[in-house]
Design a protein around this motif. Structure first.
Motif, PDB file in Angstrom:
ATOM      1  N   GLN A 251       6.208   1.326   8.296  1.00 37.84           N
ATOM      2  CA  GLN A 251       6.956   2.686   7.993  1.00 37.84           C
ATOM      3  C   GLN A 251       7.819   2.515   6.984  1.00 37.84           C
ATOM      4  OE1 GLN A 251       5.704   4.873   9.411  1.00 37.84           O
ATOM      5  NE2 GLN A 251       4.288   4.033  10.923  1.00 37.84           N
ATOM      6  N   PHE A 252       8.355   3.185   6.011  1.00 34.04           N
ATOM      7  CA  PHE A 252       9.087   3.047   4.901  1.00 34.04           C
ATOM      8  C   PHE A 252      10.309   2.452   4.972  1.00 34.04           C
ATOM      9  CE2 PHE A 252       9.787   7.564   5.612  1.00 34.04           C
ATOM     10  CZ  PHE A 252      11.038   7.783   5.474  1.00 34.04           C
ATOM     11  N   TRP A 253      11.050   3.034   6.300  1.00 33.89           N
ATOM     12  CA  TRP A 253      12.366   2.488   6.433  1.00 33.89           C
ATOM     13  C   TRP A 253      12.505   1.086   7.047  1.00 33.89           C
ATOM     14  CZ3 TRP A 253       9.688   6.608   9.017  1.00 33.89           C
ATOM     15  CH2 TRP A 253       9.232   6.357  10.358  1.00 33.89           C
ATOM     16  N   GLN A 254      11.363   0.484   7.292  1.00 34.42           N
ATOM     17  CA  GLN A 254      11.509  -0.841   7.695  1.00 34.42           C
ATOM     18  C   GLN A 254      11.713  -1.927   6.808  1.00 34.42           C
ATOM     19  OE1 GLN A 254       7.354  -0.806   9.762  1.00 34.42           O
ATOM     20  NE2 GLN A 254       8.270  -0.036  11.743  1.00 34.42           N
ATOM     21  N   ASP A 255      11.823  -1.662   5.337  1.00 32.57           N
ATOM     22  CA  ASP A 255      11.903  -2.616   4.500  1.00 32.57           C
ATOM     23  C   ASP A 255      12.756  -1.945   3.282  1.00 32.57           C
ATOM     24  OD1 ASP A 255      10.695  -5.292   2.930  1.00 32.57           O
ATOM     25  OD2 ASP A 255      10.662  -3.558   1.750  1.00 32.57           O
ATOM     26  N   ASP A 256      13.823  -2.709   2.974  1.00 34.22           N
ATOM     27  CA  ASP A 256      14.791  -2.221   1.955  1.00 34.22           C
ATOM     28  C   ASP A 256      14.160  -2.058   0.641  1.00 34.22           C
ATOM     29  OD1 ASP A 256      16.738  -2.228   3.905  1.00 34.22           O
ATOM     30  OD2 ASP A 256      17.634  -4.268   3.126  1.00 34.22           O
ATOM     31  N   THR A 257      13.331  -2.747   0.391  1.00 30.18           N
ATOM     32  CA  THR A 257      12.756  -2.404  -1.175  1.00 30.18           C
ATOM     33  C   THR A 257      11.824  -1.500  -1.170  1.00 30.18           C
ATOM     34  OG1 THR A 257      12.686  -5.177  -1.406  1.00 30.18           O
ATOM     35  CG2 THR A 257      11.208  -3.782  -2.699  1.00 30.18           C
ATOM     36  N   ALA A 258      11.069  -1.425  -0.235  1.00 33.43           N
ATOM     37  CA  ALA A 258      10.102  -0.015   0.087  1.00 33.43           C
ATOM     38  C   ALA A 258      10.775   1.341   0.105  1.00 33.43           C
ATOM     39  CB  ALA A 258       9.138  -0.265   1.064  1.00 33.43           C
ATOM     40  N   TYR A 259      11.936   1.240   0.630  1.00 35.34           N
ATOM     41  CA  TYR A 259      12.854   2.116   0.919  1.00 35.34           C
ATOM     42  C   TYR A 259      13.360   2.695  -0.400  1.00 35.34           C
ATOM     43  CZ  TYR A 259      15.390   5.000   4.663  1.00 35.34           C
ATOM     44  OH  TYR A 259      15.634   6.143   5.500  1.00 35.34           O
ATOM     45  N   ALA A 260      13.991   1.817  -1.088  1.00 33.10           N
ATOM     46  CA  ALA A 260      14.600   2.065  -2.314  1.00 33.10           C
ATOM     47  C   ALA A 260      13.509   2.432  -3.255  1.00 33.10           C
ATOM     48  CB  ALA A 260      15.035   0.951  -3.050  1.00 33.10           C
ATOM     49  N   HIS A 261      12.314   2.117  -3.331  1.00 34.61           N
ATOM     50  CA  HIS A 261      11.231   2.410  -4.096  1.00 34.61           C
ATOM     51  C   HIS A 261      10.729   3.831  -3.715  1.00 34.61           C
ATOM     52  CE1 HIS A 261       6.773   3.009  -4.915  1.00 34.61           C
ATOM     53  NE2 HIS A 261       7.019   2.188  -6.030  1.00 34.61           N
ATOM     54  N   PHE A 262      10.620   4.217  -2.550  1.00 35.43           N
ATOM     55  CA  PHE A 262      10.254   5.475  -2.314  1.00 35.43           C
ATOM     56  C   PHE A 262      11.364   6.582  -2.532  1.00 35.43           C
ATOM     57  CE2 PHE A 262      10.191   8.697   1.535  1.00 35.43           C
ATOM     58  CZ  PHE A 262       9.200   9.628   0.797  1.00 35.43           C
ATOM     59  N   ALA A 263      12.552   6.267  -2.443  1.00 32.40           N
ATOM     60  CA  ALA A 263      13.834   7.135  -2.789  1.00 32.40           C
ATOM     61  C   ALA A 263      13.665   7.191  -4.376  1.00 32.40           C
ATOM     62  CB  ALA A 263      15.039   6.461  -2.378  1.00 32.40           C
ATOM     63  N   ARG A 264      13.316   6.450  -5.151  1.00 33.43           N
ATOM     64  CA  ARG A 264      13.115   6.619  -6.611  1.00 33.43           C
ATOM     65  C   ARG A 264      12.077   7.599  -6.717  1.00 33.43           C
ATOM     66  NH1 ARG A 264      14.496   5.861 -11.655  1.00 33.43           N
ATOM     67  NH2 ARG A 264      13.027   4.971 -13.049  1.00 33.43           N
ATOM     68  N   MET A 265      10.957   7.228  -6.106  1.00 34.74           N
ATOM     69  CA  MET A 265       9.734   8.041  -6.511  1.00 34.74           C
ATOM     70  C   MET A 265       9.986   9.592  -6.203  1.00 34.74           C
ATOM     71  SD  MET A 265       7.463   5.806  -7.797  1.00 34.74           S
ATOM     72  CE  MET A 265       8.866   5.188  -8.656  1.00 34.74           C
ATOM     73  N   THR A 266      10.659   9.670  -5.160  1.00 35.25           N
ATOM     74  CA  THR A 266      11.035  11.102  -4.715  1.00 35.25           C
ATOM     75  C   THR A 266      12.008  11.676  -5.961  1.00 35.25           C
ATOM     76  OG1 THR A 266      13.013  10.608  -3.334  1.00 35.25           O
ATOM     77  CG2 THR A 266      10.852  10.756  -2.265  1.00 35.25           C
ATOM     78  N   GLN A 267      12.854  10.939  -6.499  1.00 35.29           N
ATOM     79  CA  GLN A 267      13.964  11.455  -7.434  1.00 35.29           C
ATOM     80  C   GLN A 267      13.042  11.830  -8.619  1.00 35.29           C
ATOM     81  OE1 GLN A 267      16.645   8.128  -7.570  1.00 35.29           O
ATOM     82  NE2 GLN A 267      17.098   8.476  -5.653  1.00 35.29           N
ATOM     83  N   LEU A 268      12.255  10.969  -8.949  1.00 34.46           N
ATOM     84  CA  LEU A 268      11.351  11.186 -10.264  1.00 34.46           C
ATOM     85  C   LEU A 268      10.408  12.385  -9.850  1.00 34.46           C
ATOM     86  CD1 LEU A 268      10.172   7.700 -11.153  1.00 34.46           C
ATOM     87  CD2 LEU A 268      12.024   9.031 -12.494  1.00 34.46           C
TER      88      LEU A 268
ATOM     89  N   LEU B 260       0.846  -1.199  -0.045  1.00 32.16           N
ATOM     90  CA  LEU B 260      -0.034  -0.080  -0.037  1.00 32.16           C
ATOM     91  C   LEU B 260       0.918   1.381   0.010  1.00 32.16           C
ATOM     92  CD1 LEU B 260      -2.783   1.238   0.337  1.00 32.16           C
ATOM     93  CD2 LEU B 260      -2.436   1.660   2.865  1.00 32.16           C
ATOM     94  N   PHE B 261       1.648   1.188   0.860  1.00 28.86           N
ATOM     95  CA  PHE B 261       2.755   2.367   0.919  1.00 28.86           C
ATOM     96  C   PHE B 261       3.363   2.739  -0.384  1.00 28.86           C
ATOM     97  CE2 PHE B 261       6.830   4.620   1.353  1.00 28.86           C
ATOM     98  CZ  PHE B 261       6.444   5.661   2.323  1.00 28.86           C
ATOM     99  N   MET B 262       3.819   1.663  -1.116  1.00 31.30           N
ATOM    100  CA  MET B 262       4.562   1.941  -2.343  1.00 31.30           C
ATOM    101  C   MET B 262       3.653   2.338  -3.703  1.00 31.30           C
ATOM    102  SD  MET B 262       7.629  -1.039  -2.673  1.00 31.30           S
ATOM    103  CE  MET B 262       6.552  -2.449  -2.049  1.00 31.30           C
ATOM    104  N   ARG B 263       2.417   1.969  -3.581  1.00 35.39           N
ATOM    105  CA  ARG B 263       1.388   2.252  -4.565  1.00 35.39           C
ATOM    106  C   ARG B 263       1.207   3.662  -4.470  1.00 35.39           C
ATOM    107  NH1 ARG B 263       2.121  -0.589  -8.997  1.00 35.39           N
ATOM    108  NH2 ARG B 263       1.359  -2.779  -9.126  1.00 35.39           N
ATOM    109  N   TRP B 264       0.770   4.058  -2.900  1.00 35.77           N
ATOM    110  CA  TRP B 264       0.467   5.127  -2.714  1.00 35.77           C
ATOM    111  C   TRP B 264       1.772   6.385  -2.930  1.00 35.77           C
ATOM    112  CZ3 TRP B 264      -3.833   5.287   1.265  1.00 35.77           C
ATOM    113  CH2 TRP B 264      -4.483   6.570   1.369  1.00 35.77           C
ATOM    114  N   ALA B 265       2.839   5.938  -2.939  1.00 36.11           N
ATOM    115  CA  ALA B 265       3.973   6.714  -3.103  1.00 36.11           C
ATOM    116  C   ALA B 265       3.795   7.021  -4.651  1.00 36.11           C
ATOM    117  CB  ALA B 265       5.252   6.148  -2.748  1.00 36.11           C
ATOM    118  N   GLU B 266       3.625   5.904  -5.377  1.00 32.63           N
ATOM    119  CA  GLU B 266       3.638   6.224  -6.933  1.00 32.63           C
ATOM    120  C   GLU B 266       2.572   7.170  -7.234  1.00 32.63           C
ATOM    121  OE1 GLU B 266       4.680   1.543  -7.924  1.00 32.63           O
ATOM    122  OE2 GLU B 266       2.685   2.313  -8.373  1.00 32.63           O
ATOM    123  N   MET B 267       1.526   7.222  -6.712  1.00 35.73           N
ATOM    124  CA  MET B 267       0.508   8.232  -7.224  1.00 35.73           C
ATOM    125  C   MET B 267       0.825   9.547  -6.492  1.00 35.73           C
ATOM    126  SD  MET B 267      -3.464   8.669  -5.589  1.00 35.73           S
ATOM    127  CE  MET B 267      -2.519   9.687  -4.184  1.00 35.73           C
TER     128      MET B 267
END
Length: 687
Positions: free
Chosen positions: A551-568, A524-531
């Protein structure tokens, strides 16, 4: 330019061929009557019922015109009252401009406290607007009460969460409940050659019924001062007119669109740790939002805040100095406030001593239960009270120590059984309260010359909030994918409010409300970050039960995904700046319904789960669990390129595209592929 057509006991008033009202003896345009309402409030949720004692169709009328073609019409309870010239209602039409017509209303008998107005339509005409509507974009086929309140938890009477919320807290809600209602709607004429909007100038409870084939019935619990029609050939033209009418928002500052706002609420040490780690992980950060800056209190609902609005030295030691250090790193600090003061804090005692708190009818203290703690209501009908809150709290306790933004929460909680200083009816002030609250915040910014630099964001609203509030957020969605309270509801909320002049919208990434075992997942967090990447502001929230939720810092995959979404998101800044300029000069929202630019394509009328970001990008967020494909409708008259695969599609069709996490369906207009403001973004999508 107003046309009056009269024949026997029927008449119509139109403007350049667009029908405004149509009246016949058998189907009158106005009904009046008497009603007795009951309103029960429990923590911002209202149970509202009305007993209609009488409803009378005003079939008898008399029309007066003059050389300037002003049209005035008297309506009577019956022919006998007409014979003695005893009207009960008088309306007058005035052409305000070539695109705006106003119909004033004057009641002649205060004993009648209900009014129903019928406006012409046809069976297939869509209806949009209504404030911030979170379940449906096209309002046709349903009725919508306009009363600011908590939107509810679940908002779907068929679900367990809604049932449980209703049973325990009267808080389940329904499809029409919203923090931000507004008695304004947009539609198309019968010939589909023009667009029109109708706005009712009233703060009283209203209910617009869009369920009929040939008319809309607008119900009011007090006579509105006027109805205003806006008429144009395009939806964009209507939005320009509406945004001018209510007042356009200031531009968003560059800093808030230049990275993510990290929502954290465990004190300074936690915030420092999370910020340092996020920056190391490649997250683009623009600000820290520490809503617990004033302290916390633990309740059965979860971690709540201490509603006193002063920096809590224990949780945030040396806050002013720390904010200065953050600013040197181009990081802003955001806080939280709302228009209530907890009775166990010093600010309440100060406000009470000054006589700035609303009271019981007998003058004693009026305290509101906010869930295991009580607060006083600052009385914004007292000009000095508004000034005091602006200066004493927002300016001195927040802006003066470097806080550059905040959540200006609530606004929809004004009880309807208290006494206001000006003796006005709180039932008529209730809907207006979010606007008064927005004025307090906007005044503080203006007084410090911070308009357009600092930012506050609100969930509550009503007619006129646009002029004062620079940014909306979607409220307290559930931490799930549910149809009426989850991720998808943020989209129609942005689209409906955007049509009414609210250009900037965002939401809590991952949702907020976690109750009855409903908890946030990494997906859910990753999909919400995409939107959220395709909204002007990306902001996270730990939610009401941080320890129970992902929370996003609790999972490496979600953390990396969030970082990429912020970069985009940062790569989109040049494009977003052009949209902000357009919003400033024309009032057009950044997130736009497809129909805004494709109003001749009837397939776009109902679409609530896709949007245009500006005019060039089409976004179709994935809002269901375990979904790796999405069907997307592409509007007619245009070819579209899927940015991840470079596949081109002709418009006017529904296509299915793969949508794994990290690749939400995004399309660009083929003739805008070389838009220089999108170059960096498109390049980064290929990295």
């Amino acid at each position: 330019m107003l046309q009056l057509t009269q024949q026997n006991n029927a008449f119509s008033v139109s403007y350049n061929g667009t029908a405004l009202i149509e009246h016949q003896t058998s189907t009158p345009v106005f009904f009046t009557g008497v009603g007795h309402e009951t309103m029960d409030m429990y923590r911002g949720n209202f149970n509202i019922k009305d007993y209609v004692e009488s409803r009378i169709g005003l079939s008898a009328f008399h029309i007066t015109t003059n050389e300037s073609k002003l049209i005035a019409i008297d309506f009577y309870l019956n022919e006998q009252e007409k014979a003695i010239n005893n009207p009960i209602l008088t309306i007058k039409f005035t052409v305000e401009s070539d695109k705006k017509i106003e119909m004033s209303l004057q009641s002649h008998d205060e004993a009648y406290n209900r009014l129903w107005v019928r406006t012409p339509t046809d069976k297939m005409a869509p209806v949009w607007g209504g404030g911030e509507q979170m379940s449906y974009f096209n309002l046709k086929g349903r009725n919508f009460p306009f009363w600011t309140s908590e939107p509810g938890v679940g908002r779907d009477k068929s679900t367990y969460i809604t049932w449980r919320s209703d049973v325990e807290n009267k808080a389940g809600g329904d499809y029409y409940n919203t923090n931000y209602p507004q008695p304004t709607f947009i539609s198309l004429t019968k010939a589909r050659d023009k667009v029109y909007a109708i706005h009712a100038n009233t703060t009283a409870y209203a209910d617009f019924d869009f369920q009929h084939d040939d008319f809309h019935e607008l119900q009011f619990w007090a006579i509105p001062s006027s109805l205003v029609w806006f008429i144009d050939e395009t939806i964009t033209g209507i939005v320009e007119s509406i945004s001018l009418f209510f007042g356009r928002q200031p531009k968003l500052p560059d800093w808030i669109i230049g990275g993510a706002v990290l929502g954290l609420k465990k004190g300074r040490a936690h915030a420092e740790e999370r910020l340092e780690d996020a920056l190391q992980k490649g997250v683009q950060v623009s600000a820290l939002w520490c809503e617990d800056w004033s302290g916390i209190r633990e309740t059965s609902f979860g971690v709540r805040l201490f509603w006193d609005w002063q920096a809590n030295e224990k949780r945030y030691p040396n806050l002013k100095e720390w904010i200065s250090e953050l600013n040197q790193k181009n990081i802003q600090f955001l806080a939280y406030t709302n228009p209530y003061l907890c009775i166990d804090g010093p600010m309440y005692k100060e406000g009470k001593a000054l006589g700035y708190m609303a009271t019981q009818l007998d003058g004693s203290d009026y305290n509101v239960d906010f869930g295991e703690f009580y607060c006083g209501v600052v009385d914004f009908t007292i000009p000095e009270a508004k000034q005091w809150f602006s200066e004493r709290i927002i300016q001195k306790e927040m802006l003066d120590i470097g806080i550059n933004g905040w959540m200006a929460d609530f606004g929809e909680y004004l009880p309807i059984d208290l006494k206001l200083s000006d003796n006005s009816d709180p039932k008529h002030r209730h809907n207006e309260w979010p606007v008064l609250w927005a004025e307090v915040n906007a005044h503080a910014l203006a007084a410090k010359d911070k308009t357009g630099d600092a930012v506050f964001f609100m969930r509550a609203g009503y007619s006129g909030v646009q002029k004062h509030c620079p940014l909306l957020w979607g409220g307290d969605q559930s931490v799930d994918f549910s149809r009426h309270d989850g991720l998808v509801t943020v989209i129609p909320a942005a689209l409906s409010s955007g049509l009414l002049g609210n250009a900037y919208h965002h939401s809590d990434i991952g949702g907020y409300t976690s109750l009855f075992g409903n908890v946030r997942t990494p997906e859910l967090f990753m999909r919400w970050a995409e939107m959220s990447l395709f909204t002007p502001v990306m902001r996270t929230h730990e939610c009401n039960r941080p320890a129970d939720n992902f929370q996003f810092w609790q999972d490496d995959t979600a953390y990396a995904h969030f970082a990429r979404m912020t970069q985009l998101h940062v790569a989109l800044v040049p494009y977003v700046k052009t949209l902000i300029e357009e919003a400033y000069h024309k009032g057009l929202p950044l997130q736009r319904p497809l129909v805004m630019h494709y109003q001749t394509d009837e397939n776009t009328f109902d679409i609530f789960d896709q949007y245009l970001y500006g005019e060039d990008l089409l976004i179709a967020p994935v809002y269901a669990a375990e979904q790796n494909e999405r069907t997307v409708y592409l509007p007619k008259g245009q070819s579209w390129i899927h940015i991840w695969s470079d596949t081109s599609y002709e418009g006017g069709q529904t296509v299915s595209v793969k949508a794994p996490i990290g690749h939400p369906p995004v399309f660009i207009k083929s003739n805008r592929i070389n838009n220089p403001t999108l170059g960096d973004f498109l390049q980064k999508t290929k990295a």
